[in-house]
Design a protein around this motif. Sequence first.
Motif, mmCIF file in Angstrom:
data_model
loop_
_atom_site.group_PDB
_atom_site.id
_atom_site.type_symbol
_atom_site.label_atom_id
_atom_site.label_comp_id
_atom_site.label_asym_id
_atom_site.label_seq_id
_atom_site.Cartn_x
_atom_site.Cartn_y
_atom_site.Cartn_z
ATOM 1 N N LEU A 141 -29.609 41.445 23.690
ATOM 2 C CA LEU A 141 -29.768 41.454 25.154
ATOM 3 C C LEU A 141 -28.821 40.467 25.821
ATOM 4 C CD1 LEU A 141 -33.648 41.759 25.429
ATOM 5 C CD2 LEU A 141 -32.002 43.265 26.547
ATOM 6 N N PHE A 142 -28.698 39.277 25.227
ATOM 7 C CA PHE A 142 -27.810 38.283 25.843
ATOM 8 C C PHE A 142 -26.357 38.730 25.777
ATOM 9 C CE2 PHE A 142 -31.404 35.247 25.423
ATOM 10 C CZ PHE A 142 -31.413 34.800 26.738
ATOM 11 N N GLU A 196 -38.842 35.503 31.243
ATOM 12 C CA GLU A 196 -39.433 36.542 30.403
ATOM 13 C C GLU A 196 -40.950 36.572 30.565
ATOM 14 O OE1 GLU A 196 -38.011 37.277 26.335
ATOM 15 O OE2 GLU A 196 -40.060 36.826 25.734
ATOM 16 N N MET A 241 -30.413 47.885 27.577
ATOM 17 C CA MET A 241 -31.233 46.677 27.732
ATOM 18 C C MET A 241 -32.704 47.046 27.941
ATOM 19 S SD MET A 241 -28.773 44.130 29.946
ATOM 20 C CE MET A 241 -29.846 42.692 29.800
ATOM 21 N N ALA A 243 -33.821 43.239 35.530
ATOM 22 C CA ALA A 243 -33.682 44.665 35.861
ATOM 23 C C ALA A 243 -34.057 45.553 34.679
ATOM 24 C CB ALA A 243 -32.254 44.961 36.306
ATOM 25 N N ALA A 244 -33.951 45.010 33.472
ATOM 26 C CA ALA A 244 -34.260 45.816 32.282
ATOM 27 C C ALA A 244 -35.748 46.149 32.183
ATOM 28 C CB ALA A 244 -33.800 45.092 31.020
ATOM 29 N N TYR A 245 -36.570 45.505 32.974
ATOM 30 C CA TYR A 245 -37.996 45.857 33.006
ATOM 31 C C TYR A 245 -38.259 47.044 33.938
ATOM 32 C CZ TYR A 245 -39.240 41.676 30.391
ATOM 33 O OH TYR A 245 -39.367 40.734 29.401
ATOM 34 N N THR A 283 -35.659 45.786 25.595
ATOM 35 C CA THR A 283 -36.793 45.076 26.206
ATOM 36 C C THR A 283 -38.097 45.745 25.792
ATOM 37 O OG1 THR A 283 -35.420 44.433 28.071
ATOM 38 C CG2 THR A 283 -37.785 44.326 28.411
ATOM 39 N N ASP A 311 -33.298 39.848 21.449
ATOM 40 C CA ASP A 311 -32.787 38.900 22.443
ATOM 41 C C ASP A 311 -31.303 38.636 22.235
ATOM 42 O OD1 ASP A 311 -34.816 38.292 24.237
ATOM 43 O OD2 ASP A 311 -35.799 36.946 22.826
ATOM 44 N N ALA A 331 -29.689 40.960 35.018
ATOM 45 C CA ALA A 331 -29.811 42.211 34.260
ATOM 46 C C ALA A 331 -31.061 42.212 33.377
ATOM 47 C CB ALA A 331 -28.569 42.419 33.404
ATOM 48 N N ARG A 332 -31.451 41.044 32.866
ATOM 49 C CA ARG A 332 -32.623 41.012 31.982
ATOM 50 C C ARG A 332 -33.899 41.300 32.784
ATOM 51 N NH1 ARG A 332 -33.203 36.654 27.716
ATOM 52 N NH2 ARG A 332 -33.869 38.439 26.500
ATOM 53 N N LEU A 340 -22.284 42.605 31.136
ATOM 54 C CA LEU A 340 -22.584 43.012 32.520
ATOM 55 C C LEU A 340 -22.029 42.011 33.528
ATOM 56 C CD1 LEU A 340 -26.193 44.429 32.257
ATOM 57 C CD2 LEU A 340 -24.193 45.603 33.164
ATOM 58 N N GLU A 383 -25.925 41.295 28.431
ATOM 59 C CA GLU A 383 -25.932 40.628 29.737
ATOM 60 C C GLU A 383 -24.568 40.009 30.027
ATOM 61 O OE1 GLU A 383 -28.510 37.251 29.960
ATOM 62 O OE2 GLU A 383 -28.668 37.375 32.135
ATOM 63 N N LEU A 386 -27.507 48.813 31.111
ATOM 64 C CA LEU A 386 -28.881 48.547 31.560
ATOM 65 C C LEU A 386 -29.879 49.445 30.832
ATOM 66 C CD1 LEU A 386 -28.296 47.969 35.360
ATOM 67 C CD2 LEU A 386 -29.407 46.367 33.802
ATOM 68 N N GLU A 431 -42.751 39.823 31.944
ATOM 69 C CA GLU A 431 -43.714 40.518 31.071
ATOM 70 C C GLU A 431 -45.046 40.689 31.817
ATOM 71 O OE1 GLU A 431 -43.870 41.920 28.088
ATOM 72 O OE2 GLU A 431 -41.761 41.631 27.594
ATOM 73 N N GLU A 459 -32.424 51.608 38.156
ATOM 74 C CA GLU A 459 -31.831 50.655 39.083
ATOM 75 C C GLU A 459 -30.959 51.389 40.093
ATOM 76 O OE1 GLU A 459 -30.686 51.104 36.055
ATOM 77 O OE2 GLU A 459 -28.580 51.565 36.381
#
Lengths: 170, 244
Positions: free
Chosen positions: A144-145, B197, A122, B224-226, A126, A141, B221-222, A151, A148, A119, B201, B230
């Motif tokens: 990231l995928f 996204e 990631m 949560a990455a913002y 991000t 991306d 998870a994507r 995970l 993911e 995370l 954003e 966590e």
Amino acid sequence: MILLGLLETGSAYGYDLKHRYDRLFGLRKRLAFGQIYATLARLMRDNCIEELAAEAGHGPERRRYHITDTGLRRVESWLFTPDIPHENLQSNLFAKTVIALLIDDDAERLLDGQRHAHLERMRQLTSEKRGADFATAALCDHALFHLEADLRWIDLISARLRDLRESIER
Amino acid sequence: MNSSAPPSTLPGIPPATSPGATPLITARDLHLAFGLTEALRGVDLTIRSGEILAIMGPSGSGKSTLLHILAGVLVPDRGSVVYNGQRISTMNEAERARLRLAEFGFVFQFGQLLPDLSALDNVSIPLLLGGMSRREALARSEELLGSFGLSSCKDKRPPQLSGGQAQRVALARALVAGPRVLFADEPTGSLDSLSSEQVMEMLAATVRGFGVTLVVVTHDARTAAYADREVIVRDGQIRSGFEL
């Protein structure tokens, strides 16, 4: 193959190829000039590229490279041959999880630590995407995928540690 | 990357400079059971002002229950929640409702917009409930929808919006009254990757820009990455060793 593919878009100098490569693919690691010229020499040897007539200028002589028909066929073959899917990306984590279970150590903590590390990575990706050009964002991306997907495996195994323990202790 | 920029002003909230280190919400030893099922079994959690916190965990782990207790929607059987010096867990229902209306915003997985009202009317609801005149409420709501890139959608009803648009309208509704804390429960759970996204954003940029604290429950998870960090809820407890 990437350099050869770049040359299919038009003849170029080694210097320009390096900068084009770095802009599109060098987010983590830029190419050294030595790597560029070593690769170009290999492609010349394999008849994938040829050198155009040297151009005289104010500085040292510059060599411009051009893709050959052999090179074009090589790029075509590379583009449309599917990559072998990497099914063993988690092998080290899988091994650590199994060993932790076998020696009765805290596999859950191990997986929590890996989840946190994933995370965190990631989060960095991000953040790097924000304000980046589209090619860089697409590269982030892609990463990231993949993270993911890892995970999701970690979550699944975290929920099924008991099953895994029973399976490996048989 | 964004389909539109985050708003430059948020009603009622001065722009923040940076997330604070001050605890805004402190939960201690939270327990809650539904019948024989123990949803939470001794949760401790501190949320700092201005941070984005992701609450993760498997289905049924208690993460949504935790969010609802932190937001004063549910009351724990045992333990305490203190928000900005006020003990939420001992307030009566009316006091909690007043606090939620004044200080908190909410976003859910499916937006929960009222289907018979336009996007504009949906966004204006919190302002009208807060006693603002209809004219002013509509003007503020329209401005916020515009800054979210949704001006062309203002007269559409929720069934006429795409999933991403509906969720951004829900986000505008959650933020229009200038909450200090935004609670989001799977805000991208029903969206595809691109819409997720765009929503995240916009959400992250808006809350960071105005120092709104965001507590987001997600299994994604994507999303949560913002977050800044966590916590993982498992079997009704925060099990991760990374709670700061």
